[in-house]
Design a protein around this motif. Structure first.
Motif, PDB file in Angstrom:
ATOM      1  N   CYS A 154       0.836  -1.212   0.000  1.00 43.02           N
ATOM      2  CA  CYS A 154       0.000   0.000   0.000  1.00 43.02           C
ATOM      3  C   CYS A 154       0.862   1.250   0.000  1.00 43.02           C
ATOM      4  O   CYS A 154       0.557   2.225  -0.705  1.00 43.02           O
ATOM      5  N   ARG A 155       1.939   1.242   0.760  1.00 39.17           N
ATOM      6  CA  ARG A 155       2.872   2.364   0.775  1.00 39.17           C
ATOM      7  C   ARG A 155       3.478   2.593  -0.607  1.00 39.17           C
ATOM      8  O   ARG A 155       3.617   3.739  -1.070  1.00 39.17           O
ATOM      9  N   GLN A 156       3.843   1.489  -1.260  1.00 38.52           N
ATOM     10  CA  GLN A 156       4.464   1.568  -2.581  1.00 38.52           C
ATOM     11  C   GLN A 156       3.566   2.293  -3.571  1.00 38.52           C
ATOM     12  O   GLN A 156       4.050   3.073  -4.411  1.00 38.52           O
ATOM     13  N   PHE A 157       2.245   2.069  -3.459  1.00 38.54           N
ATOM     14  CA  PHE A 157       1.300   2.662  -4.401  1.00 38.54           C
ATOM     15  C   PHE A 157       0.471   3.787  -3.786  1.00 38.54           C
ATOM     16  O   PHE A 157      -0.536   4.209  -4.352  1.00 38.54           O
ATOM     17  N   GLU A 158       0.897   4.253  -2.615  1.00 33.46           N
ATOM     18  CA  GLU A 158       0.280   5.400  -1.932  1.00 33.46           C
ATOM     19  C   GLU A 158      -1.209   5.178  -1.677  1.00 33.46           C
ATOM     20  O   GLU A 158      -2.039   6.037  -1.974  1.00 33.46           O
ATOM     21  N   LYS A 159      -1.533   4.019  -1.117  1.00 36.49           N
ATOM     22  CA  LYS A 159      -2.911   3.684  -0.770  1.00 36.49           C
ATOM     23  C   LYS A 159      -3.060   3.640   0.751  1.00 36.49           C
ATOM     24  O   LYS A 159      -2.256   2.995   1.433  1.00 36.49           O
ATOM     25  N   PRO A 160      -4.075   4.292   1.307  1.00 41.48           N
ATOM     26  CA  PRO A 160      -4.316   4.214   2.757  1.00 41.48           C
ATOM     27  C   PRO A 160      -4.563   2.768   3.183  1.00 41.48           C
ATOM     28  O   PRO A 160      -5.177   1.980   2.452  1.00 41.48           O
ATOM     29  N   PHE A 161      -4.093   2.441   4.382  1.00 41.78           N
ATOM     30  CA  PHE A 161      -4.148   1.059   4.868  1.00 41.78           C
ATOM     31  C   PHE A 161      -4.743   1.019   6.271  1.00 41.78           C
ATOM     32  O   PHE A 161      -4.367   1.810   7.141  1.00 41.78           O
ATOM     33  N   TYR A 162      -5.673   0.097   6.469  1.00 38.35           N
ATOM     34  CA  TYR A 162      -6.236  -0.172   7.792  1.00 38.35           C
ATOM     35  C   TYR A 162      -6.079  -1.641   8.127  1.00 38.35           C
ATOM     36  O   TYR A 162      -6.175  -2.513   7.241  1.00 38.35           O
ATOM     37  N   ALA A 163      -5.845  -1.923   9.399  1.00 36.59           N
ATOM     38  CA  ALA A 163      -5.846  -3.292   9.909  1.00 36.59           C
ATOM     39  C   ALA A 163      -6.663  -3.311  11.188  1.00 36.59           C
ATOM     40  O   ALA A 163      -6.624  -2.358  11.974  1.00 36.59           O
ATOM     41  N   GLY A 164      -7.403  -4.375  11.397  1.00 37.17           N
ATOM     42  CA  GLY A 164      -8.191  -4.493  12.622  1.00 37.17           C
ATOM     43  C   GLY A 164      -8.433  -5.946  12.944  1.00 37.17           C
ATOM     44  O   GLY A 164      -8.337  -6.817  12.073  1.00 37.17           O
ATOM     45  N   GLY A 165      -8.746  -6.218  14.193  1.00 34.71           N
ATOM     46  CA  GLY A 165      -9.022  -7.603  14.570  1.00 34.71           C
ATOM     47  C   GLY A 165      -9.318  -7.723  16.047  1.00 34.71           C
ATOM     48  O   GLY A 165      -9.214  -6.752  16.808  1.00 34.71           O
ATOM     49  N   THR A 166      -9.694  -8.915  16.452  1.00 36.28           N
ATOM     50  CA  THR A 166      -9.989  -9.170  17.860  1.00 36.28           C
ATOM     51  C   THR A 166      -9.263 -10.426  18.329  1.00 36.28           C
ATOM     52  O   THR A 166      -8.975 -11.340  17.545  1.00 36.28           O
ATOM     53  N   PHE A 167      -8.983 -10.437  19.633  1.00 36.40           N
ATOM     54  CA  PHE A 167      -8.447 -11.607  20.328  1.00 36.40           C
ATOM     55  C   PHE A 167      -9.308 -11.803  21.571  1.00 36.40           C
ATOM     56  O   PHE A 167      -9.052 -11.172  22.607  1.00 36.40           O
TER      57      PHE A 167
END
Length: 340
Positions: A154-167
């Motif tokens: 995503c950085r390479q192509f200048e795209k915003p990135f989100y990550a999420g999850g639960t434990f």
């Protein structure tokens, strides 16, 4: 075979029609026509379809994005039925994306939904082409190495990135919005003449954020960001790395998980007046519950994730900066600025 996919919003912007304006009337009143227009022209890629993604997808689709691309190569399992409200008993054994697609489309027929399931799409060349075709990428409930890899693309192509999850009862949201411009209320303006100002935030990629050191925070500042929860989440990622992607699912894992958590804590330079070691009860709880989804936790974390994605698209108000954690034991959440 679904290795082919359509491009994102690369053409001329689509204008909101009168019918769409009627559907989204309340939202337009809230954040304005321009913000709704940005959402309408956005193509979002969501990778992995578990409980957190289910809640996030529901909210962003109802809000009126232009196109949603969902990717998951796995089949629906019985344990998916608890938090995955797009799935039914009869869907067990079907591909997750196939089972969910029609129910996602029914939420908002104005949103185009594309389902991808072929494993080769995660190969480097295919993944790069897919990410280039969208406006924002969201990955949920995956291991640290996969998140770092996709964030770097995503950085390479200048795209915003989100990550999420639960434990279990814990959850997180991380975002890397590159250099993000947004409109923020001017808190210094007189109440009788409120106005907005333009602001900019520079984000770091996940691999850089994980090198964060807590040196310099006061006792009060350290307490506010709940370092025990942050470090147990980091420890769970390291445990996954050491166990071929598997999370702890037995109290016998508590000793190893505790050693990992306290090792990461010691290297982070957390104020020892606040936390000298990760609490044993938290380690024990995670050793038996981290591998399991709890619907209420997924609802909260997925809701926060969707809300922040919409903020980023609308460029209204400051998004998360940059690591949010949720503790279902207390019902509280906190945001830690990691190497920003």
């Amino acid at each position: 075979m679904d290795t082919q996919y359509e491009g994102g919003s690369k053409g001329d912007p689509v204008q909101i029609t009168e019918d769409e304006a009627a559907v989204y009337d309340r939202q337009i009143r809230l954040w304005g026509l321009e913000a709704q227009q940005r959402m309408r022209n956005a193509t979002i890629l969501v990778i992995r379809l578990r409980g957190t993604a289910t809640e996030a997808i529901k909210n962003i689709v109802l809000a009126g994005i232009g196109k949603l691309i969902i990717y998951d190569s796995e089949e629906v399992k019985e344990e998916d039925l608890g938090a995955g409200f797009f799935f039914r008993d009869e869907d067990v054994g079907k591909r997750r994306v196939d089972a969910a697609k029609a129910r996602i489309e029914a939420l908002n027929p104005l949103v185009t939904v594309q389902a991808l399931r072929h494993p080769t799409l995660l190969e480097q060349g295919s993944l790069e082409a897919l990410i280039m075709s969208v406006d924002l990428v969201c990955v949920t409930d995956w291991d640290r190495e996969a998140l770092i890899r996709i964030n770097d693309i995503c950085r390479q192509f200048e795209k915003p990135f989100y990550a999420g999850g639960t434990f279990g009862l814990l959850g997180y949201v991380f975002c890397d919005l590159l250099k993000h411009d947004y409109i923020s209320p001017d808190r210094s303006a007189p109440k009788e003449a409120p106005k907005n100002v333009k602001a900019t935030a520079s984000y770091s990629r996940l691999s850089t954020a994980l090198q964060h050191r807590w040196t310099g925070l006061t006792k009060r500042q350290t307490k506010e960001v709940n370092p025990a929860v942050v470090h147990i989440i980091l420890a769970l990622w390291e445990y996954q790395h050491n166990h071929e992607g598997k999370l702890p699912d037995d109290v016998g894992a508590a000793s190893e998980l505790g050693q990992i958590a306290n090792s990461i804590l010691a290297a982070s330079d957390v104020n020892r007046q606040v936390l000298t070691s990760v609490p044993t009860d938290l380690i024990d709880a995670m050793s038996i519950s981290a591998a399991h989804e709890f619907s209420p936790t997924c609802a909260v974390v997925g809701g926060i994730l969707a809300q922040d994605i919409l903020k980023a698209l609308a460029a209204r108000e400051a998004p998360i900066a940059n690591f949010f954690t949720f503790d279902g034991n207390t019902g509280g959440g906190s945001v830690c600025r990691m190497n920003m």
